[in-house]
Design an enzyme around this catalytic site. Structure first.
Site, PDB file in Angstrom:
ATOM      1  N   TYR A   1      65.517  54.490  70.348  1.00 19.62           N
ATOM      2  CA  TYR A   1      64.886  55.109  71.471  1.00 19.62           C
ATOM      3  C   TYR A   1      65.301  54.171  72.561  1.00 19.62           C
ATOM      4  O   TYR A   1      65.548  54.648  73.666  1.00 19.62           O
ATOM      5  CB  TYR A   1      63.367  54.761  71.285  1.00 19.62           C
ATOM      6  CG  TYR A   1      62.488  54.875  72.433  1.00 19.62           C
ATOM      7  CD1 TYR A   1      62.131  53.559  73.098  1.00 19.62           C
ATOM      8  CD2 TYR A   1      62.378  55.874  73.271  1.00 19.62           C
ATOM      9  CE1 TYR A   1      61.777  53.425  74.096  1.00 19.62           C
ATOM     10  CE2 TYR A   1      61.782  55.694  74.575  1.00 19.62           C
ATOM     11  CZ  TYR A   1      61.300  54.535  75.122  1.00 19.62           C
ATOM     12  OH  TYR A   1      60.843  54.297  76.393  1.00 19.62           O
TER      13      TYR A   1
ATOM     14  N   ASP B   1      57.751  71.373  80.758  1.00 22.89           N
ATOM     15  CA  ASP B   1      57.363  70.348  79.728  1.00 22.89           C
ATOM     16  C   ASP B   1      57.288  71.095  78.662  1.00 22.89           C
ATOM     17  O   ASP B   1      56.815  72.444  78.235  1.00 22.89           O
ATOM     18  CB  ASP B   1      55.936  70.055  79.907  1.00 22.89           C
ATOM     19  CG  ASP B   1      55.768  68.702  79.109  1.00 22.89           C
ATOM     20  OD1 ASP B   1      55.185  67.763  79.560  1.00 22.89           O
ATOM     21  OD2 ASP B   1      55.705  68.824  77.593  1.00 22.89           O
TER      22      ASP B   1
ATOM     23  N   SER C   1      63.119  52.007  80.979  1.00 23.02           N
ATOM     24  CA  SER C   1      62.154  50.952  80.305  1.00 23.02           C
ATOM     25  C   SER C   1      62.859  49.460  80.045  1.00 23.02           C
ATOM     26  O   SER C   1      63.951  49.504  80.160  1.00 23.02           O
ATOM     27  CB  SER C   1      62.069  51.341  78.817  1.00 23.02           C
ATOM     28  OG  SER C   1      61.530  50.497  77.847  1.00 23.02           O
TER      29      SER C   1
ATOM     30  N   THR D   1      62.661  47.917  78.046  1.00 27.38           N
ATOM     31  CA  THR D   1      63.450  47.524  76.593  1.00 27.38           C
ATOM     32  C   THR D   1      65.095  47.566  76.935  1.00 27.38           C
ATOM     33  O   THR D   1      65.732  47.137  75.926  1.00 27.38           O
ATOM     34  CB  THR D   1      63.080  48.861  75.654  1.00 27.38           C
ATOM     35  OG1 THR D   1      63.221  48.285  74.475  1.00 27.38           O
ATOM     36  CG2 THR D   1      63.788  50.048  75.885  1.00 27.38           C
TER      37      THR D   1
ATOM     38  N   LYS E   1      67.856  55.022  76.404  1.00 23.42           N
ATOM     39  CA  LYS E   1      67.375  54.712  77.472  1.00 23.42           C
ATOM     40  C   LYS E   1      68.384  53.928  78.493  1.00 23.42           C
ATOM     41  O   LYS E   1      69.179  54.240  79.366  1.00 23.42           O
ATOM     42  CB  LYS E   1      66.285  53.836  77.647  1.00 23.42           C
ATOM     43  CG  LYS E   1      64.758  54.395  77.364  1.00 23.42           C
ATOM     44  CD  LYS E   1      64.504  55.536  78.476  1.00 23.42           C
ATOM     45  CE  LYS E   1      63.015  55.927  77.944  1.00 23.42           C
ATOM     46  NZ  LYS E   1      62.714  57.153  78.883  1.00 23.42           N
TER      47      LYS E   1
ATOM     48  N   GLY F   1      60.893  42.834  65.302  1.00 21.15           N
ATOM     49  CA  GLY F   1      61.480  43.061  66.775  1.00 21.15           C
ATOM     50  C   GLY F   1      60.637  42.726  67.818  1.00 21.15           C
ATOM     51  O   GLY F   1      61.266  42.947  68.870  1.00 21.15           O
ATOM     52  N   ASP F   2      59.432  42.349  67.443  1.00 20.24           N
ATOM     53  CA  ASP F   2      58.631  41.992  68.790  1.00 20.24           C
ATOM     54  C   ASP F   2      59.417  40.556  69.448  1.00 20.24           C
ATOM     55  O   ASP F   2      59.796  39.459  68.606  1.00 20.24           O
ATOM     56  CB  ASP F   2      57.112  41.632  68.186  1.00 20.24           C
ATOM     57  CG  ASP F   2      56.252  42.823  68.539  1.00 20.24           C
ATOM     58  OD1 ASP F   2      56.791  43.885  68.803  1.00 20.24           O
ATOM     59  OD2 ASP F   2      55.335  42.767  67.874  1.00 20.24           O
TER      60      ASP F   2
ATOM     61  N   TYR G   1      51.903  61.548  79.505  1.00 22.25           N
ATOM     62  CA  TYR G   1      50.964  60.237  80.084  1.00 22.25           C
ATOM     63  C   TYR G   1      51.355  59.801  81.391  1.00 22.25           C
ATOM     64  O   TYR G   1      50.515  60.060  82.382  1.00 22.25           O
ATOM     65  CB  TYR G   1      50.927  59.356  78.950  1.00 22.25           C
ATOM     66  CG  TYR G   1      50.459  57.803  79.537  1.00 22.25           C
ATOM     67  CD1 TYR G   1      50.828  56.661  79.322  1.00 22.25           C
ATOM     68  CD2 TYR G   1      49.087  57.913  79.870  1.00 22.25           C
ATOM     69  CE1 TYR G   1      50.256  55.571  79.390  1.00 22.25           C
ATOM     70  CE2 TYR G   1      48.219  56.927  80.344  1.00 22.25           C
ATOM     71  CZ  TYR G   1      48.935  55.601  79.968  1.00 22.25           C
ATOM     72  OH  TYR G   1      48.225  54.405  80.397  1.00 22.25           O
TER      73      TYR G   1
END
Ligand code: WQD
Length: 336
Positions: A149, A31, A124, A126, A153, A295-296, A11
């Site tokens: 994930y 890729d 990210s 995150t 990072k 987790g939000d 993306y």
């Protein structure tokens, strides 16, 4: 100048390849097509009227990487390749740690062997974890992330920082994305994940085209103006241009370690996204309010001032543009 884009059929990778080609960089893609299609290469070429060199395979494949560096004089690398589904990473942590870390370490080792020491990394927001302030700035210490994930990072940022301190001839740019949404205005490339999407916009799109019956807004009892979570949404083309600015700046300023937030600097709520999507696309979305998602965080958004100051980059596209371009892409995809 020739840039190797790992995960260049994905993306954000594909949109970045378009911006690189538009600026007359030569682009080489590696890729493994685990979360993308080879046809994206044709679409990148169709949009830009430029050729791309494509190698199918894994970044962990040393033999393939060596062949790429032997066959191409690579001036810099933009590293997107990696697994990125938050929920899946909780269920399959070893797969995430092995794939994301091993591929990065192999890539860095081969780059070093070929004296190519210029890398832009797809990180990210995150990695910030839970901070005192919802306005994230690059000098904040990385905190505990909410998924394996996110931890990959953080670990990769640390690996690259340690590599730089061991050899300051490296040029390393860590780009921390906020919430990428939207698609190229041509409608030829965009985001259409298989299965049930985790992220908000892909889910909205599947409801808008009738593939899914209803969107659930996870929680409307947060301490925010309309009770729904606030995020910093950034148009994927603005994000791609941020990578172009970062690699160009890196090629002109060797031997540096940089970290940049790539976000708009504005927080927008889930409900505002839904309302805007309905308005600009002149449709009604089927949605309900449900329980909070574990987790939000209630709210976070970027302080993007460092990227403006050092890269001359800032977002240009609006929430309306994101909603319009995202829908335009999915309509074209489903018309095929
Ligand atoms: C946004 C908001 C949800 C789906 C994630 C990753 C992060 C980064 C960006 C890669 C939240 C709400 C969502 C739905 C909803 N990815 N929502 N209904 O969680 O901010 O960040 O994507 O780097 O690492 O964690 O993005 O799009 O999942 O959620 O109400 O069906 O939309 O609760 O408030 P998030 P998101």
């Amino acid at each position: 100048m020739k840039i190797l884009v790992t995960g260049g059929c994905g993306y954000i990778g594909s949109h970045t390849c378009v911006e690189l080609l538009n600026e007359n960089y030569e682009v080489v893609i590696i890729d493994n097509l685990s979360n993308s299609k080879e046809d994206v290469v044709n679409r990148i070429e169709q949009i830009t009227n430029k050729k791309v060199k494509f190698y199918e395979g894994n970044v962990q494949d040393e033999t393939l990487l060596k062949r790429i560096f032997e066959e191409n004089k690579i001036d810099g690398v933009i590293h997107f390749a990696g697994y990125k589904a938050v929920g899946e990473s909780v269920k399959k942590p070893l797969m995430y740690y092995e794939n994301n870390l091993e591929s990065t370490i192999t890539l860095l080792r081969i780059m070093n062997d070929f004296d190519c020491k210029n890398i832009v990394f797809s990180s990210s927001a995150t990695v910030y974890g839970v901070q005192e302030s919802p306005k994230y700035v690059e000098t904040m210490t990385r905190k505990e992330t909410s998924s394996p994930y996110g931890t990959t990072k953080s670990m990769i940022e640390k690996i690259m920082e340690d590599l730089y301190y061991s050899d300051p001839t490296w040029t390393i740019s860590l780009l921390r994305y906020f919430n990428p949404v939207g698609a190229h205005s041509s409608g030829l490339i965009g985001e259409n994940p298989n299965g049930i999407p985790n992220n908000l916009m892909p889910y909205i799109l599947k409801v808008a085209i009738g593939e899914l019956p209803e969107l659930t807004i996870f929680g409307n009892d947060y301490e925010t103006p309309d009770g729904t979570c606030i995020r910093d949404y950034i148009h994927v083309v603005d994000l791609a241009k941020g990578h172009l600015c970062a690699i160009t700046h890196a090629l002109d300023n060797k031997g540096k370690l940089h970290t940049y937030n790539l976000g708009s600097g504005h927080g927008v709520s889930v409900k505002e996204i839904v309302d805007t999507f309905e308005r600009v696309n002149n449709l009604k979305l089927n949605y309900k309010f449900g329980a909070r998602r574990e987790g939000d965080l209630p709210e976070f958004f970027a302080d993007p001032s460092l990227a403006l100051e050092e890269l001359g980059w800032k977002t240009e596209q609006s929430i309306e543009d994101m909603c319009r371009d995202a829908y335009n892409f999915i309509i074209k995809e489903t018309e095929k």
